[in-house]
Design a protein around this motif. Structure first.
Motif, mmCIF file in Angstrom:
data_model
loop_
_atom_site.group_PDB
_atom_site.id
_atom_site.type_symbol
_atom_site.label_atom_id
_atom_site.label_comp_id
_atom_site.label_asym_id
_atom_site.label_seq_id
_atom_site.Cartn_x
_atom_site.Cartn_y
_atom_site.Cartn_z
ATOM 1 N N LYS A 149 0.923 -1.129 -0.028
ATOM 2 C CA LYS A 149 -0.099 -0.093 -0.077
ATOM 3 C C LYS A 149 0.747 1.130 0.134
ATOM 4 O O LYS A 149 0.396 2.417 -0.389
ATOM 5 C CB LYS A 149 -0.626 -0.094 1.358
ATOM 6 C CG LYS A 149 -2.008 -1.039 1.276
ATOM 7 C CD LYS A 149 -2.753 -1.004 2.575
ATOM 8 C CE LYS A 149 -3.657 -2.331 2.983
ATOM 9 N NZ LYS A 149 -4.183 -2.273 4.053
ATOM 10 N N ASN A 150 2.132 1.330 0.392
ATOM 11 C CA ASN A 150 3.087 2.300 0.356
ATOM 12 C C ASN A 150 3.638 2.537 -1.015
ATOM 13 O O ASN A 150 4.507 3.395 -1.214
ATOM 14 C CB ASN A 150 4.276 2.091 1.239
ATOM 15 C CG ASN A 150 5.120 1.000 1.220
ATOM 16 O OD1 ASN A 150 4.832 0.103 -0.114
ATOM 17 N ND2 ASN A 150 6.086 0.780 1.791
ATOM 18 N N CYS A 187 -0.589 -6.942 1.649
ATOM 19 C CA CYS A 187 -0.324 -6.309 2.799
ATOM 20 C C CYS A 187 -1.512 -6.736 3.687
ATOM 21 O O CYS A 187 -2.672 -6.941 3.145
ATOM 22 C CB CYS A 187 -0.515 -4.528 2.934
ATOM 23 S SG CYS A 187 0.732 -3.958 1.914
ATOM 24 N N PRO A 188 -1.407 -6.690 5.018
ATOM 25 C CA PRO A 188 -2.556 -7.174 6.005
ATOM 26 C C PRO A 188 -3.608 -6.080 5.706
ATOM 27 O O PRO A 188 -3.151 -4.975 5.522
ATOM 28 C CB PRO A 188 -2.021 -7.136 7.322
ATOM 29 C CG PRO A 188 -0.673 -6.939 7.281
ATOM 30 C CD PRO A 188 -0.282 -6.415 5.950
ATOM 31 N N CYS A 191 -3.809 -2.901 8.059
ATOM 32 C CA CYS A 191 -2.615 -2.165 8.150
ATOM 33 C C CYS A 191 -2.723 -0.830 7.402
ATOM 34 O O CYS A 191 -2.994 -0.868 6.293
ATOM 35 C CB CYS A 191 -1.366 -2.908 7.773
ATOM 36 S SG CYS A 191 0.358 -2.096 8.424
ATOM 37 N N LYS A 193 0.123 1.426 8.571
ATOM 38 C CA LYS A 193 1.175 2.166 9.177
ATOM 39 C C LYS A 193 2.094 3.010 8.284
ATOM 40 O O LYS A 193 2.589 4.075 8.665
ATOM 41 C CB LYS A 193 2.199 0.992 9.582
ATOM 42 C CG LYS A 193 1.757 0.494 10.725
ATOM 43 C CD LYS A 193 2.909 -0.435 11.715
ATOM 44 C CE LYS A 193 2.510 -0.886 12.961
ATOM 45 N NZ LYS A 193 1.110 -1.352 13.637
ATOM 46 N N CYS A 194 2.163 2.732 7.120
ATOM 47 C CA CYS A 194 2.896 3.486 5.891
ATOM 48 C C CYS A 194 2.369 4.754 5.811
ATOM 49 O O CYS A 194 2.912 6.111 5.892
ATOM 50 C CB CYS A 194 3.310 2.984 4.717
ATOM 51 S SG CYS A 194 1.680 2.217 4.139
ATOM 52 N N CYS A 248 7.059 -0.104 7.949
ATOM 53 C CA CYS A 248 6.057 -1.216 7.390
ATOM 54 C C CYS A 248 6.701 -2.551 8.097
ATOM 55 O O CYS A 248 7.880 -2.971 8.086
ATOM 56 C CB CYS A 248 6.502 -1.355 5.925
ATOM 57 S SG CYS A 248 5.640 -2.782 5.086
ATOM 58 N N PRO A 249 5.691 -3.358 8.738
ATOM 59 C CA PRO A 249 5.892 -4.447 9.250
ATOM 60 C C PRO A 249 6.345 -5.576 8.456
ATOM 61 O O PRO A 249 7.086 -6.503 8.982
ATOM 62 C CB PRO A 249 4.758 -4.937 9.932
ATOM 63 C CG PRO A 249 3.471 -3.991 9.451
ATOM 64 C CD PRO A 249 4.166 -2.788 8.809
ATOM 65 N N ARG A 250 6.014 -5.411 7.109
ATOM 66 C CA ARG A 250 6.544 -6.412 5.946
ATOM 67 C C ARG A 250 8.284 -6.235 6.069
ATOM 68 O O ARG A 250 8.748 -7.234 5.618
ATOM 69 C CB ARG A 250 5.976 -6.146 4.822
ATOM 70 C CG ARG A 250 4.595 -6.416 4.733
ATOM 71 C CD ARG A 250 3.649 -6.169 3.353
ATOM 72 N NE ARG A 250 3.991 -7.186 2.450
ATOM 73 C CZ ARG A 250 3.509 -6.841 1.116
ATOM 74 N NH1 ARG A 250 3.149 -6.058 0.801
ATOM 75 N NH2 ARG A 250 4.021 -8.059 0.209
HETATM 76 S S1 SF4 Z 1 2.997 -0.520 6.352
HETATM 77 FE FE1 SF4 Z 1 3.557 -2.005 4.930
HETATM 78 S S2 SF4 Z 1 2.117 -3.689 5.406
HETATM 79 FE FE2 SF4 Z 1 1.040 -1.774 6.263
HETATM 80 S S3 SF4 Z 1 -0.078 -1.158 4.688
HETATM 81 FE FE3 SF4 Z 1 1.725 -0.120 4.316
HETATM 82 S S4 SF4 Z 1 2.780 -1.459 3.002
HETATM 83 FE FE4 SF4 Z 1 1.330 -2.702 3.647
#
Ligand code: SF4
Ligand code: SF4
Length: 377
Positions: A149-150, A187-188, A191, A193-194, A248-250
């Protein structure tokens, strides 16, 4: 062994982190996105007037056949740029992919590998063109990366499935066996976070980023004043920004994994200290900075100084005030105005006295206004 297999083996032997093959039809979704918000990409069409890179008319990349009329396949190799650690003193200042010199004028392991791979493909009697395709979409079509998503590409397998990778497409005039595409967001669902980590709101919705608001854009493609409302948000970034990847948790597992130090970079940290960047000579810039970090033109050293001034202002360390006071007499008004802002941001009587003194001799209205805003005149 099939031709596709031979090519893939060679790519892995050369050290690429992954390789996949895609068909070469136009990128319809890419066209759709660009046409939906053209105002966000207009600046790319005249980019070479501002930066030492080519103009970026992204619409040209929709159809690979516009570059290679006989194109039949895309071979997409993935390079992992975070196999070694980056010196701590550069953290939060310069984006990691730039520090690794993936595409810089200096010869690097990455550029040598790309050249070698191209030669190998040409040796198989193919017409080969490196580069012109939307890298993230090409990577997903070739099954080597998926989307975050980022707006970054995340490796399906390489580099701990993180986004510390880049895709590099090669267009070829040969029908090869395509891989199953991975055109999905990995991505979950919940989430964000980004998006929360992006200080400027450039990342305004999942999978949507307005480049004109991105800190990275401002550091190297804005060749004038940085808007005041953006300066605070830039933190200590002087070239690029990694915040939406770091959050990002990934990426966490790979980010925190123990890795050997990048020694070649460790010896360059002195060259890239923020106080050095603020006061550097043209010679220092051309010899030690530009060959690695080249988006800012050679004749635009003042942009580095501008960025360094903002970073010092945001860092807020009173020990850096003497460097800023010295830069207050820089010949470039752009540097002086941002230095004045930085001194105001750090505060304290030393900086204030220097601004008072300089105000009387400052000839440029813009700089004087900046000084007066700080002094409250
Ligand atoms: S922080 Fe990482 S896992 Fe969470 S939405 Fe953004 S790109 Fe996806
Ligand atoms: S690079 Fe920085 S400013 Fe740009 S979208 Fe990511 S977090 Fe926001």
């Amino acid at each position: 062994m099939s031709l596709t297999q031979t090519i893939k083996e060679k790519a892995m032997e050369l050290g690429f982190a992954a390789v996949g093959v895609a068909t070469a039809e136009p990128f319809a979704l890419y066209a759709e996105e660009l046409n939906r918000r053209p105002e966000m990409y207009e600046w790319g069409k005249t980019l070479s007037q501002k930066a030492s890179v080519k103009d970026l008319n992204l619409l040209r990349f929709i159809d690979p056949a516009g570059f290679l009329p006989d194109v039949k396949s895309l071979i997409v190799v993935t390079d992992s740029y975070f196999e070694e650690d980056f010196p701590l003193s550069l953290a939060g200042k310069i984006g990691r992919c730039y520090l690794k010199g993936l595409f810089c004028p200096e010869e690097s392991a990455h550029s040598l590998r790309r050249k070698e791979f191209k030669k190998f493909l040409q040796g198989l009697s193919m017409k080969v063109l490196y580069g012109p395709a939307p890298a993230r979409m090409a990577g997903a079509r070739a099954g080597v990366t998926n989307y975050g998503k980022n707006c970054f590409a995340f490796a399906n397998e390489a580099a701990g499935k993180s986004s510390w990778v880049v895709n590099e497409p090669f267009l070829v005039d040969r029908e090869l066996d395509p891989d199953p595409p991975t055109l999905k967001v990995g991505c979950p669902e919940n989430c964000q976070k980004c998006l929360e980590a992006c200080p400027t709101g450039a990342l305004y919705s999942p999978l949507k980023m307005d480049p004109r608001k991105c800190i990275a854009f401002h550091t190297y493609f804005n060749d004038g004043e940085i808007p005041r409302e953006v300066r605070d948000k830039m933190g200590t970034w002087v070239y690029g920004c990694d915040l939406c990847q770091e959050a990002c948790p990934r990426n966490k597992r790979w980010l925190e994994k123990e890795k050997p130090m990048n020694q070649a970079l460790a010896v360059r940290t002195e060259h890239l200290k923020i106080t050095t960047l603020l006061t550097m000579s043209q010679e220092h810039y051309e010899q030690n900075v530009w060959p690695l970090l080249y988006y800012i033109r050679k004749d635009n050293r003042r942009l580095w100084q501008r960025n360094a001034a903002i970073a010092l202002g945001n860092q807020g360390d009173p020990d850096t005030v003497p460097f800023l006071i010295k830069a207050l007499s820089d010949p470039e008004p752009l540097v002086r105005s941002h230095v004045a802002w930085a001194l105001g941001k750090i505060g304290g009587s030393k900086g204030r006295d220097a601004l008072e003194k300089w105000r009387r001799q400052e000839q440029e209205d813009k700089v004087r206004q900046e000084i007066e805003a700080v002094l409250g005149h």
